[in-house]
Design a protein around this motif. Structure first.
Motif, short mmCIF file in Angstrom:
data_model
loop_
_atom_site.label_atom_id
_atom_site.label_comp_id
_atom_site.label_asym_id
_atom_site.label_seq_id
_atom_site.Cartn_x
_atom_site.Cartn_y
_atom_site.Cartn_z
N GLN A 140 31.01 81.77 41.62
CA GLN A 140 31.82 82.44 42.64
C GLN A 140 32.41 83.76 42.14
N THR A 141 32.56 83.89 40.83
CA THR A 141 33.33 85.04 40.31
C THR A 141 32.52 85.89 39.33
N THR A 142 32.51 85.50 38.07
CA THR A 142 31.92 86.35 37.03
C THR A 142 30.43 86.56 37.20
N LEU A 143 29.76 85.63 37.85
CA LEU A 143 28.31 85.75 38.02
C LEU A 143 27.93 86.19 39.43
N ALA A 144 28.92 86.58 40.23
CA ALA A 144 28.68 86.86 41.65
C ALA A 144 27.65 87.96 41.86
N THR A 145 27.57 88.90 40.92
CA THR A 145 26.64 90.02 41.11
C THR A 145 25.39 89.90 40.24
N ASP A 146 25.19 88.73 39.62
CA ASP A 146 23.99 88.49 38.80
C ASP A 146 23.22 87.32 39.42
N PRO A 147 22.30 87.60 40.33
CA PRO A 147 21.65 86.52 41.10
C PRO A 147 21.00 85.44 40.23
N ASN A 148 20.32 85.83 39.16
CA ASN A 148 19.61 84.83 38.37
C ASN A 148 20.57 83.90 37.62
N LYS A 149 21.59 84.48 36.99
CA LYS A 149 22.55 83.64 36.26
C LYS A 149 23.38 82.80 37.25
N ARG A 150 23.66 83.39 38.39
CA ARG A 150 24.42 82.65 39.42
C ARG A 150 23.63 81.45 39.91
N TRP A 151 22.34 81.67 40.15
CA TRP A 151 21.48 80.58 40.61
C TRP A 151 21.43 79.46 39.57
N LYS A 152 21.28 79.87 38.30
CA LYS A 152 21.18 78.89 37.21
C LYS A 152 22.48 78.08 37.11
N ALA A 153 23.62 78.73 37.26
CA ALA A 153 24.89 78.01 37.18
C ALA A 153 24.99 76.98 38.31
N LEU A 154 24.56 77.35 39.50
CA LEU A 154 24.63 76.41 40.62
C LEU A 154 23.66 75.26 40.44
N GLN A 155 22.49 75.53 39.89
CA GLN A 155 21.54 74.44 39.64
C GLN A 155 22.07 73.50 38.55
N ASP A 156 22.71 74.06 37.53
CA ASP A 156 23.32 73.22 36.50
C ASP A 156 24.46 72.38 37.09
N ALA A 157 25.21 72.96 38.00
CA ALA A 157 26.31 72.23 38.63
C ALA A 157 25.77 71.06 39.46
N GLU A 158 24.67 71.26 40.14
CA GLU A 158 24.07 70.16 40.91
C GLU A 158 23.66 69.01 39.99
N LYS A 159 23.14 69.35 38.82
CA LYS A 159 22.76 68.32 37.85
C LYS A 159 23.99 67.54 37.37
N VAL A 160 25.07 68.24 37.09
CA VAL A 160 26.31 67.56 36.67
C VAL A 160 26.78 66.61 37.78
N LEU A 161 26.79 67.10 39.00
CA LEU A 161 27.30 66.32 40.13
C LEU A 161 26.52 65.02 40.33
N LEU A 162 25.19 65.11 40.22
CA LEU A 162 24.37 63.95 40.54
C LEU A 162 23.92 63.16 39.32
N GLU A 163 23.36 63.82 38.33
CA GLU A 163 22.81 63.09 37.18
C GLU A 163 23.91 62.64 36.22
N ASP A 164 24.83 63.54 35.90
CA ASP A 164 25.87 63.18 34.93
C ASP A 164 26.95 62.30 35.55
N ASP A 165 27.37 62.63 36.79
CA ASP A 165 28.55 61.98 37.37
C ASP A 165 28.24 61.01 38.50
N ALA A 166 27.04 61.09 39.09
CA ALA A 166 26.72 60.24 40.25
C ALA A 166 27.89 60.23 41.23
N ALA A 167 28.41 61.42 41.53
CA ALA A 167 29.60 61.50 42.39
C ALA A 167 29.31 61.01 43.79
N LEU A 168 28.09 61.17 44.24
CA LEU A 168 27.68 60.65 45.54
C LEU A 168 26.21 60.30 45.47
N ALA A 169 25.74 59.62 46.49
CA ALA A 169 24.35 59.16 46.51
C ALA A 169 23.62 59.85 47.66
#
Length: 560
Positions: free
Chosen positions: A496-525
């Motif tokens: 949302q902030t420091t990577l807002a103007t770097d599309p590739n790094k921003r995309w990678k951060a969001l994909q890593d966040a999805e992995k944390v949410l589902l694979e690491d934490d199983a926050a929802l199914a």
């Protein structure tokens, strides 16, 4: 939006809305995913009857939080921008052209049309936007959705929603009656798309304040400035409502349809019976495979895979669901392939992700988010049982009972029964008590976290993965399950902030966040990405379905 959208989720919800067959967007057979072609002569009577599967929960644009409410609001009101007839391109509505940006793209100057007016004759001015946005973010209003849409995006929105700054400090001001200036917290690559959303619509201060608590309680306590006016709606319990063309809409010349009559029919078979009897031109989203199979290849069937996800939320206020092994067990226990093929059987596809397929392209690579992201929580019943037993051991329990909140439509009840069966047969000692409730109550119980497990879903509010990924930030307005992980928060905040103007790094951060949410934490199914199936009379053309799960009747025409 829940609907939802989605949203929204998505209001037209699990039970209400559904889908079919293709594994990619567009049609999987001869049926049409768009009905924009036209031929022949226009019918003398430009009136259609539409069936819906739920009542409208709210039509105050700063209080609405579901897809159906958003869909109706977008018929009767206009904002700065809208989506074109293809449902994909952002075009001006009350704005004149694109925004003008400052050097770092944090300040937008937007000129407004001078010919837009409210249904009481008042002009629509920049002050109407300032009032609506400030009313929506004001903690006293207690909007369930506006803070989510504005926080960390519009200047000072987060501080205001946390009661740390005055409402007047929000990053919006009327330079004059027809010039609006919006200040952002940081550059937003999706800002024009974001501003199409109903939470950013204007409101007439004089009218809203004169109505007081009665504002938006029914059609006679609302103003309109969009393609249609709501001429009949007796409130949130109403099962009928009517739209009529608004002759004062600035683009009324391009609106052919004169009237749209809506009726709520919750039984899909009853909806189809009404359609085949000629009592309706458009059905609700249909979920029943038995019904849909009858129309495969028919020119009546409009079908497409939409960017909306359904999942089970697990309330971590319940100490049992706070246990990671318990949540992972639930996430692994459900056979999603059997679910979409045998229960839904409507073209929806199993989901092991949060950001949908064929949604949101990386601006630097033109690839969809999903194209190089992972999949998570693949069904594994043996591992689910092992983790479940480990979780129970850690909790000192041998049995557990969960309240599972679903919806009251017939289709939803079948889905809920399947989920209950899958969980109870895979996870020994588990009892699932289903509570099937009306849509409005389901939303309320989700907002209040009055559940253990709840059927929920989301459709995008704008064209960016952030519309899904910021849902689960710690303390976020749409979290509603007490999930919290600093690593997830850090990745999403960086996007949302420091990577807002770097599309590739921003995309990678969001994909890593999805992995944390589902694979690491199983926050929802996650369960499935839904496919839409509705019946549309072939004489009705121009029904727009857009990327945000809504329909627009603005370009609809009826032919002989």
């Amino acid at each position: 939006m829940k609907k939802s959208k989605l949203s929204l989720l998505l209001a037209s919800t699990l039970a209400t809305s559904m889908f079919l067959g293709a594994c990619s967007s567009g049609s999987s057979n001869n049926s049409s995913s768009k009905n924009t072609s036209s031929a022949g002569k226009l019918a003398d009577k430009q009136v259609i009857n539409v069936l819906e599967s739920a009542e409208i929960p709210n039509l105050d644009s700063v209080m609405n939080e579901d897809v159906l409410g958003s869909e109706i609001l977008s018929q009767v009101n206009a904002g700065l921008y809208r989506l074109d007839q293809s449902g994909t391109k952002v075009i001006p509505d009350l704005a004149v052209g694109d925004p003008e940006y400052n050097a770092d793209k944090t300040v937008l100057t937007i000129k407004l049309r001078k010919d837009a007016k409210w249904s009481n004759g008042d002009p629509v001015t920049a002050k109407d936007f300032v009032y609506a946005w400030q009313r929506g973010i004001d903690p006293k209003t207690a909007s369930p959705y506006v803070p989510y849409m504005m926080d960390d995006k519009i200047k000072n929105a987060t501080a205001i929603s946390e009661n740390k700054a005055p409402v007047s400090s929000l990053g919006i001001k009327a330079v004059d009656d027809y010039t609006l200036q919006v200040t952002l917290e940081k550059p937003l690559p999706y800002i024009s798309s974001l501003l199409t959303f109903t939470a950013f619509y204007p409101q007439n201060q004089k009218y809203v304040e004169a109505q007081g608590a009665n504002y938006a309680k029914d059609a006679s306590h609302l103003l309109f400035n969009g393609p249609f006016k709501l001429t009949k709606w007796e409130g949130t319990a109403a099962d009928q409502w009517t739209l009529e063309k608004n002759a004062d809409y600035w683009d009324a010349k391009d609106v052919t349809l004169q009237q749209v009559n809506f009726n709520v029919v919750k039984d899909p078979q009853a909806a189809v019976n009404a359609y085949t009897a000629g009592q309706a031109e458009i059905t609700p989203r249909l979920a029943s495979s038995a019904i849909i199979s009858q129309y495969q290849g028919s020119k009546d069937l409009m079908q497409y895979l939409e960017p909306s996800l359904w999942w089970l939320k697990m309330n971590e206020n319940n100490p049992v669901l706070k246990n990671l092994n318990i949540r992972k067990a639930i996430g692994l226990a459900i056979d999603r392939k059997a679910y979409v093929n045998n229960v839904l059987a409507n073209g929806s596809v199993e989901a092991n992700y949060i950001v949908p397929k064929e949604f949101a392209k990386n601006p630097s690579t033109d690839k969809f988010f999903r194209d190089d992201a992972g999949t998570y929580l693949q069904t594994d019943k043996a591992q689910a049982k092992k983790l479940w037993e480990q979780g129970l051991k850690e909790l000192g329990k041998t049995s557990v009972t969960f309240t599972f909140v679903g919806q009251d439509t017939e289709t939803a009840k079948k889905e809920e029964a399947f989920i209950k069966d899958q969980l109870e047969k895979t996870l020994p000692g588990l009892t699932v008590n289903i509570q099937s409730v009306p849509f409005k109550i389901r939303i309320d119980r989700e907002d209040k976290q009055d559940y253990d497990i709840i059927f929920s879903g989301w459709g995008p509010d704008y064209d960016d993965p952030m519309t899904f990924m910021d849902l689960f930030l710690t303390g976020g307005g749409q979290n509603h399950m007490s999930y919290s992980d600093p690593k997830y928060d850090q990745l999403v905040k960086a996007a949302q902030t420091t990577l807002a103007t770097d599309p590739n790094k921003r995309w990678k951060a969001l994909q890593d966040a999805e992995k944390v949410l589902l694979e690491d934490d199983a926050a929802l199914a996650p369960l499935y990405q839904r496919s839409v199936n509705i019946l549309v009379n072939p004489k009705v053309k121009g029904l727009q379905h857009n990327a945000y799960s809504d329909f627009s009747y603005e370009w609809v025409k009826v032919y002989k």
